[in-house]
Motif scaffolding. Structure first.
Motif, short mmCIF file in Angstrom:
data_model
loop_
_atom_site.label_atom_id
_atom_site.label_comp_id
_atom_site.label_asym_id
_atom_site.label_seq_id
_atom_site.Cartn_x
_atom_site.Cartn_y
_atom_site.Cartn_z
N GLU A 67 -13.94 -14.39 8.53
CA GLU A 67 -15.03 -13.61 7.94
C GLU A 67 -16.32 -14.42 7.88
OE1 GLU A 67 -11.57 -11.10 6.85
OE2 GLU A 67 -11.92 -13.26 6.90
N PHE B 114 -15.49 -8.34 8.19
CA PHE B 114 -16.86 -8.07 8.65
C PHE B 114 -16.86 -7.34 9.99
CE2 PHE B 114 -17.52 -10.77 5.20
CZ PHE B 114 -18.86 -10.84 4.87
N PRO C 187 -18.37 -10.64 -0.61
CA PRO C 187 -17.78 -10.62 0.73
C PRO C 187 -16.34 -10.10 0.71
CG PRO C 187 -18.86 -12.71 0.32
CD PRO C 187 -18.83 -11.98 -0.99
N MET D 226 -21.40 -4.94 4.30
CA MET D 226 -21.52 -6.37 4.55
C MET D 226 -22.85 -6.74 5.21
SD MET D 226 -18.88 -7.79 3.19
CE MET D 226 -19.10 -6.50 1.93
N ASN E 266 -17.46 -2.05 5.76
CA ASN E 266 -18.04 -2.86 6.83
C ASN E 266 -19.57 -2.74 6.83
OD1 ASN E 266 -16.79 -3.50 10.20
ND2 ASN E 266 -18.57 -4.35 9.17
N THR F 183 -21.68 -7.62 14.65
CA THR F 183 -21.03 -7.69 13.33
C THR F 183 -21.96 -8.42 12.35
OG1 THR F 183 -19.93 -9.81 13.75
CG2 THR F 183 -18.74 -7.80 14.38
#
Length: 428
Positions: free
Chosen positions: A318, A325, A388, A351, A348, A372
């Motif tokens: 991550e 993520f 997170p 993030m 997602n 991402t």
């Protein structure tokens, strides 16, 4: 820019603002080019490794602070390596220092769950060809729920570890060397397009890796290299084989992003005591908080009160924009760890609010191939109040895997990190 070696491992960017330092750290992370180049015993390739050393996950602790499954895994590692002949002898050895404990991250390594390394255990050697540093991760033991990294050690675990050492690792290592190394970044990017997020789902990546080494494997069959068929069958039936390659690649990538003055997160890990992070601008200092917040799906016959924390450094994925993520790449994970497609997609998207930027290589098809979210900024975590998210396996208090789910890092880690950052740099 002054060399990292001259500054204790932190790349110095004179006069950079936080924004500029973060841009530099992100650029180094985004440019990382991890290649797996070898497989070798940990004692031969990890820097400064001692024969009496057992590595484990999380920020360093004293022996008496290790509890539950992580303590049991350390004892199992000592017994497997022959550093002790009985459980009692292992405990005494750890207590008096004859058997040493180390933190995986201090040796450029990462460990899954309890993260046990001993000198004879084979590790993947992953070279970051963009920046010249190396990362390591040991082998997946197989899909049996009772594994050393889940706090279990018995005759079955012992035999499986020996099998990795004597059969699987030699074959995979030889195939990698004959292949001239395997570029992991393009392989990972393709796996994302095929339904992996390369943390809790590695089915596509494992198949792609097997395909990469296939020409070398066929040569080895011709040369009557022992154990080839057995090893390839192992790879074929173990979708999680690639996770350890993903972790080593992530470690080699993240270590290169350490830049003076940056507030980006360079590592995330946990132990039986709690969760911890590192910040790129503060080098090797860990900032610890309580155990992570979790939600998940338990295997049949298990209950919520059985969940136990025993370490884990797979959230390094991550850290570089994979795993949680990239969750929208792997909607089939809902069957494994619970949740729903809508929740995974929203999680997602969330993030992006705490990430410095978007990955230039790892992309999410569902988001029109948007990169991402990559490079967690500790300032944004506190400002936005968004923690997170990570995809993980869940361990049981009696050892073994009992489920899977999603965790969030505790806010306390980021508060401590930014307090230390302000004390050092005089600003947030």
């Amino acid at each position: 820019m002054v060399s990292a070696e001259a500054t204790g491992g932190v790349a110095v960017a004179p006069g950079l603002s936080i924004e500029s330092a973060n841009a530099e750290a992100f650029a180094r992370l985004d440019a990382a080019d991890p290649w797996v180049v070898d497989v070798a015993p940990a004692g031969e390739v990890l820097p400064g490794y001692k024969k009496n050393l057992v590595l484990t996950s999380g920020a360093p602790m004293d022996w008496e602070d290790y509890t539950g499954g992580q303590r049991e895994a350390l004892i199992g590692g000592a017994l497997f390596e022959g550093l002790a002949t009985t459980r009692e002898e292992a405990i005494k050895g750890f207590a008096d220092g004859r058997i040493e404990i180390g933190a995986c991250h201090d040796y450029a390594a990462v460990g899954s769950l309890a993260g046990i390394y001993t000198a004879s255990m084979p590790v993947f050697v992953v070279e970051n060809r963009a920046h010249g540093n190396v990362g390591f991760c040991n082998f997946y033991e197989g899909k049996e729920p009772r594994r050393l990294n889940y706090g279990c050690y018995d005759e079955g675990v012992h035999e499986r570890l020996l099998h990795v050492n004597s059969v699987l690792a030699p074959v995979v290592g030889e195939a990698i060397r004959r292949s001239g190394g395997v570029a992991l970044k393009p392989l990972t990017a393709r796996a994302l397009r095929m339904g992996d997020e390369v943390h809790s789902r590695n089915a596509a990546a494992s198949i792609l890796f097997s395909r990469e080494i296939l020409p070398a494997v066929l040569e080895m069959v011709r040369d009557d290299f022992p154990g080839v068929q057995e090893t390839m069958l192992h790879l074929a039936e173990n979708d999680y084989f690639f996770l350890r390659l993903s972790m080593a690649a992530a470690k080699a990538s993240a270590d290169a992003m350490v830049v003076e003055g940056s507030t980006l997160v360079s590592a995330m890990a946990f132990s039986c005591r709690g969760f911890a992070i590192k910040i790129a601008g503060l080098g090797d200092q860990w900032f610890e908080g309580p155990p992570p917040v979790h939600e998940g799906k338990l295997f049949k016959g298990h209950t919520e009160d059985e969940i136990a924390w025993m370490g884990g450094e797979s959230p390094i994925t991550e850290t570089i924009g994979l795993g949680g993520f990239a969750q929208a790449c792997a909607l089939s994970l809902q069957d494994y760890q619970g949740g729903s497609p809508d929740v995974m997609i929203e999680r997602n998207r969330e993030m992006y609010s705490i990430a410095h930027g978007e990955n230039g290589t790892y992309r999410i098809p569902l988001f029109s191939f948007r990169g991402t979210p990559t490079g967690v900024d500790a300032r944004l975590v506190l400002e936005k109040g968004i923690l997170p998210v990570m995809d993980v396996g869940l361990a049981g208090r009696d050892g073994g895997q009992i489920g899977a789910g999603v965790i969030r890092a505790p806010r306390e880690c980021f508060e401590q990190a930014m307090t230390a950052f302000e004390a050092r740099y005089g600003t947030r």
